[in-house]
Design a protein around this motif. Structure first.
Motif, PDB file in Angstrom:
ATOM      1  N   PRO A 157      -6.336   4.269   4.296  1.00 59.70           N
ATOM      2  CA  PRO A 157      -5.810   3.018   3.740  1.00 59.70           C
ATOM      3  C   PRO A 157      -6.644   2.525   2.563  1.00 59.70           C
ATOM      4  O   PRO A 157      -7.831   2.853   2.432  1.00 59.70           O
ATOM      5  CB  PRO A 157      -5.897   2.026   4.906  1.00 59.70           C
ATOM      6  CG  PRO A 157      -5.987   2.869   6.122  1.00 59.70           C
ATOM      7  CD  PRO A 157      -6.630   4.157   5.706  1.00 59.70           C
ATOM      8  N   ARG A 158      -6.029   1.723   1.713  1.00 59.03           N
ATOM      9  CA  ARG A 158      -6.654   1.195   0.501  1.00 59.03           C
ATOM     10  C   ARG A 158      -7.999   0.522   0.804  1.00 59.03           C
ATOM     11  O   ARG A 158      -8.980   0.716   0.095  1.00 59.03           O
ATOM     12  CB  ARG A 158      -5.703   0.216  -0.181  1.00 59.03           C
ATOM     13  CG  ARG A 158      -6.309  -0.507  -1.352  1.00 59.03           C
ATOM     14  CD  ARG A 158      -5.294  -1.417  -2.052  1.00 59.03           C
ATOM     15  NE  ARG A 158      -5.000  -0.858  -3.353  1.00 59.03           N
ATOM     16  CZ  ARG A 158      -3.942  -0.158  -3.681  1.00 59.03           C
ATOM     17  NH1 ARG A 158      -3.016   0.070  -2.820  1.00 59.03           N
ATOM     18  NH2 ARG A 158      -3.782   0.328  -4.892  1.00 59.03           N
ATOM     19  N   GLU A 159      -8.067  -0.271   1.874  1.00 61.16           N
ATOM     20  CA  GLU A 159      -9.298  -0.987   2.216  1.00 61.16           C
ATOM     21  C   GLU A 159     -10.433  -0.012   2.524  1.00 61.16           C
ATOM     22  O   GLU A 159     -11.574  -0.235   2.145  1.00 61.16           O
ATOM     23  CB  GLU A 159      -9.073  -1.924   3.410  1.00 61.16           C
ATOM     24  CG  GLU A 159      -8.138  -3.080   3.138  1.00 61.16           C
ATOM     25  CD  GLU A 159      -6.664  -2.690   3.158  1.00 61.16           C
ATOM     26  OE1 GLU A 159      -6.305  -1.644   3.762  1.00 61.16           O
ATOM     27  OE2 GLU A 159      -5.867  -3.405   2.527  1.00 61.16           O
ATOM     28  N   VAL A 160     -10.112   1.073   3.222  1.00 60.38           N
ATOM     29  CA  VAL A 160     -11.123   2.081   3.555  1.00 60.38           C
ATOM     30  C   VAL A 160     -11.610   2.764   2.284  1.00 60.38           C
ATOM     31  O   VAL A 160     -12.814   2.980   2.096  1.00 60.38           O
ATOM     32  CB  VAL A 160     -10.567   3.103   4.568  1.00 60.38           C
ATOM     33  CG1 VAL A 160     -11.529   4.254   4.778  1.00 60.38           C
ATOM     34  CG2 VAL A 160     -10.240   2.426   5.883  1.00 60.38           C
ATOM     35  N   LEU A 161     -10.676   3.117   1.389  1.00 64.95           N
ATOM     36  CA  LEU A 161     -11.074   3.749   0.126  1.00 64.95           C
ATOM     37  C   LEU A 161     -11.966   2.828  -0.694  1.00 64.95           C
ATOM     38  O   LEU A 161     -12.977   3.265  -1.255  1.00 64.95           O
ATOM     39  CB  LEU A 161      -9.841   4.141  -0.694  1.00 64.95           C
ATOM     40  CG  LEU A 161      -9.052   5.342  -0.181  1.00 64.95           C
ATOM     41  CD1 LEU A 161      -7.777   5.515  -0.986  1.00 64.95           C
ATOM     42  CD2 LEU A 161      -9.885   6.596  -0.246  1.00 64.95           C
ATOM     43  N   LEU A 162     -11.616   1.548  -0.758  1.00 65.79           N
ATOM     44  CA  LEU A 162     -12.442   0.589  -1.496  1.00 65.79           C
ATOM     45  C   LEU A 162     -13.827   0.466  -0.865  1.00 65.79           C
ATOM     46  O   LEU A 162     -14.834   0.396  -1.574  1.00 65.79           O
ATOM     47  CB  LEU A 162     -11.759  -0.774  -1.562  1.00 65.79           C
ATOM     48  CG  LEU A 162     -10.532  -0.856  -2.458  1.00 65.79           C
ATOM     49  CD1 LEU A 162      -9.844  -2.205  -2.307  1.00 65.79           C
ATOM     50  CD2 LEU A 162     -10.900  -0.602  -3.906  1.00 65.79           C
ATOM     51  N   ALA A 163     -13.887   0.427   0.459  1.00 66.30           N
ATOM     52  CA  ALA A 163     -15.175   0.345   1.147  1.00 66.30           C
ATOM     53  C   ALA A 163     -16.017   1.585   0.859  1.00 66.30           C
ATOM     54  O   ALA A 163     -17.240   1.486   0.667  1.00 66.30           O
ATOM     55  CB  ALA A 163     -14.964   0.177   2.646  1.00 66.30           C
ATOM     56  N   GLN A 164     -15.379   2.759   0.803  1.00 66.85           N
ATOM     57  CA  GLN A 164     -16.108   3.987   0.498  1.00 66.85           C
ATOM     58  C   GLN A 164     -16.660   3.956  -0.925  1.00 66.85           C
ATOM     59  O   GLN A 164     -17.796   4.378  -1.170  1.00 66.85           O
ATOM     60  CB  GLN A 164     -15.203   5.205   0.693  1.00 66.85           C
ATOM     61  CG  GLN A 164     -14.887   5.488   2.143  1.00 66.85           C
ATOM     62  CD  GLN A 164     -13.865   6.609   2.314  1.00 66.85           C
ATOM     63  OE1 GLN A 164     -13.199   7.014   1.374  1.00 66.85           O
ATOM     64  NE2 GLN A 164     -13.735   7.098   3.539  1.00 66.85           N
ATOM     65  N   ASP A 196       0.844  -1.195   0.000  1.00 67.00           N
ATOM     66  CA  ASP A 196       0.000   0.000   0.000  1.00 67.00           C
ATOM     67  C   ASP A 196       0.882   1.248   0.000  1.00 67.00           C
ATOM     68  O   ASP A 196       1.682   1.458   0.920  1.00 67.00           O
ATOM     69  CB  ASP A 196      -0.908  -0.023   1.229  1.00 67.00           C
ATOM     70  CG  ASP A 196      -1.888   1.135   1.277  1.00 67.00           C
ATOM     71  OD1 ASP A 196      -1.992   1.886   0.287  1.00 67.00           O
ATOM     72  OD2 ASP A 196      -2.555   1.295   2.314  1.00 67.00           O
ATOM     73  N   GLU A 197       0.730   2.062  -1.033  1.00 67.17           N
ATOM     74  CA  GLU A 197       1.546   3.266  -1.168  1.00 67.17           C
ATOM     75  C   GLU A 197       1.322   4.227  -0.009  1.00 67.17           C
ATOM     76  O   GLU A 197       2.251   4.837   0.502  1.00 67.17           O
ATOM     77  CB  GLU A 197       1.249   3.983  -2.492  1.00 67.17           C
ATOM     78  CG  GLU A 197       1.578   3.187  -3.726  1.00 67.17           C
ATOM     79  CD  GLU A 197       0.394   2.377  -4.249  1.00 67.17           C
ATOM     80  OE1 GLU A 197      -0.542   2.082  -3.477  1.00 67.17           O
ATOM     81  OE2 GLU A 197       0.417   2.020  -5.439  1.00 67.17           O
ATOM     82  N   GLY A 198       0.066   4.373   0.409  1.00 68.55           N
ATOM     83  CA  GLY A 198      -0.267   5.295   1.487  1.00 68.55           C
ATOM     84  C   GLY A 198       0.349   4.881   2.806  1.00 68.55           C
ATOM     85  O   GLY A 198       0.869   5.720   3.555  1.00 68.55           O
ATOM     86  N   ALA A 199       0.312   3.584   3.114  1.00 64.05           N
ATOM     87  CA  ALA A 199       0.882   3.097   4.370  1.00 64.05           C
ATOM     88  C   ALA A 199       2.395   3.306   4.388  1.00 64.05           C
ATOM     89  O   ALA A 199       2.967   3.702   5.414  1.00 64.05           O
ATOM     90  CB  ALA A 199       0.549   1.622   4.566  1.00 64.05           C
ATOM     91  N   LEU A 201       0.082  11.824   0.119  1.00 66.63           N
ATOM     92  CA  LEU A 201      -0.199  10.394  -0.012  1.00 66.63           C
ATOM     93  C   LEU A 201      -0.355   9.745   1.362  1.00 66.63           C
ATOM     94  O   LEU A 201      -1.208   8.885   1.560  1.00 66.63           O
ATOM     95  CB  LEU A 201       0.915   9.717  -0.804  1.00 66.63           C
ATOM     96  CG  LEU A 201       0.757   8.250  -1.158  1.00 66.63           C
ATOM     97  CD1 LEU A 201      -0.479   8.024  -2.011  1.00 66.63           C
ATOM     98  CD2 LEU A 201       1.988   7.759  -1.901  1.00 66.63           C
ATOM     99  N   ALA A 202       0.438  10.184   2.320  1.00 68.00           N
ATOM    100  CA  ALA A 202       0.383   9.623   3.673  1.00 68.00           C
ATOM    101  C   ALA A 202      -0.935   9.949   4.372  1.00 68.00           C
ATOM    102  O   ALA A 202      -1.375   9.201   5.245  1.00 68.00           O
ATOM    103  CB  ALA A 202       1.550  10.146   4.501  1.00 68.00           C
TER     104      ALA A 202
END
Length: 175
Positions: free
Chosen positions: A129-136, A86-89, A124-125
């Protein structure tokens, strides 16, 4: 003749570049060995590997195919965080480390084949997280469908009640 050790290093860098989703270039010259080791550990936990690379070997590994705008950042002591997770993490782990030790400095960020300035790493930081964005995204896509289903079920319910009322009225007139 090429030095076999350097040829192997170029191949290794090429492999890291090919497998990385993003790369963050860091000036690490003020970090101690212990701090560099801590940074590596934190980045590894976030899905990235930090490697000290020679700028000339990095250029060779890219076969002259450097992203536009990266050349000015390939000077001095450079470490590259090759991000496979994950780029953000990874960006968050790096920015938190830099804020804590105040010795390292981000040079640039490469996402895909595009170069971004150092402040893009902080942006980016801050992303969830990717999972939260996908859930949104799924929630946003699901919301109109849920509303449509609710509306349709209400219309079907009204239609059934109307049919029942007509059937009851016919039953009364025939009786």
């Amino acid at each position: 003749m090429a030095n076999p050790k350097k040829v192997a290093q170029v191949e290794q860098i090429r492999s890291w570049v090919q497998h990385a989703r993003a790369q963050i270039f860091v000036d690490y010259h003020k970090l101690t060995v212990r701090e560099l080791t801590d940074l590596r550990r934190q980045l590894r936990a976030a899905g990235a590997e930090l490697h000290v690379v020679k700028n000339t070997l990095y250029r060779r590994a890219r076969n002259g195919d450097l992203p536009e705008g990266l050349e000015p950042h390939l000077h001095g002591m450079t470490a590259v965080a090759f991000i496979t997770g994950d780029e953000g993490a990874s960006a968050k782990a790096l920015t938190e480390f830099i804020k804590q030790v105040r010795k390292a400095e981000v040079k640039s960020l490469v996402l895909g084949n595009k170069v971004y300035p150092a402040n893009a790493v902080e942006t980016l930081a801050k992303l969830p997280p990717r999972e939260v964005l996908l859930a949104q995204v799924v929630g946003a896509m699901q919301s109109p469908i849920s509303g449509l289903i609710g509306t349709l079920s209400e219309l079907v319910g009204q239609f059934v009640r109307t049919l029942q009322a007509v059937a009851d009225k016919k039953a009364q007139t025939q009786a």
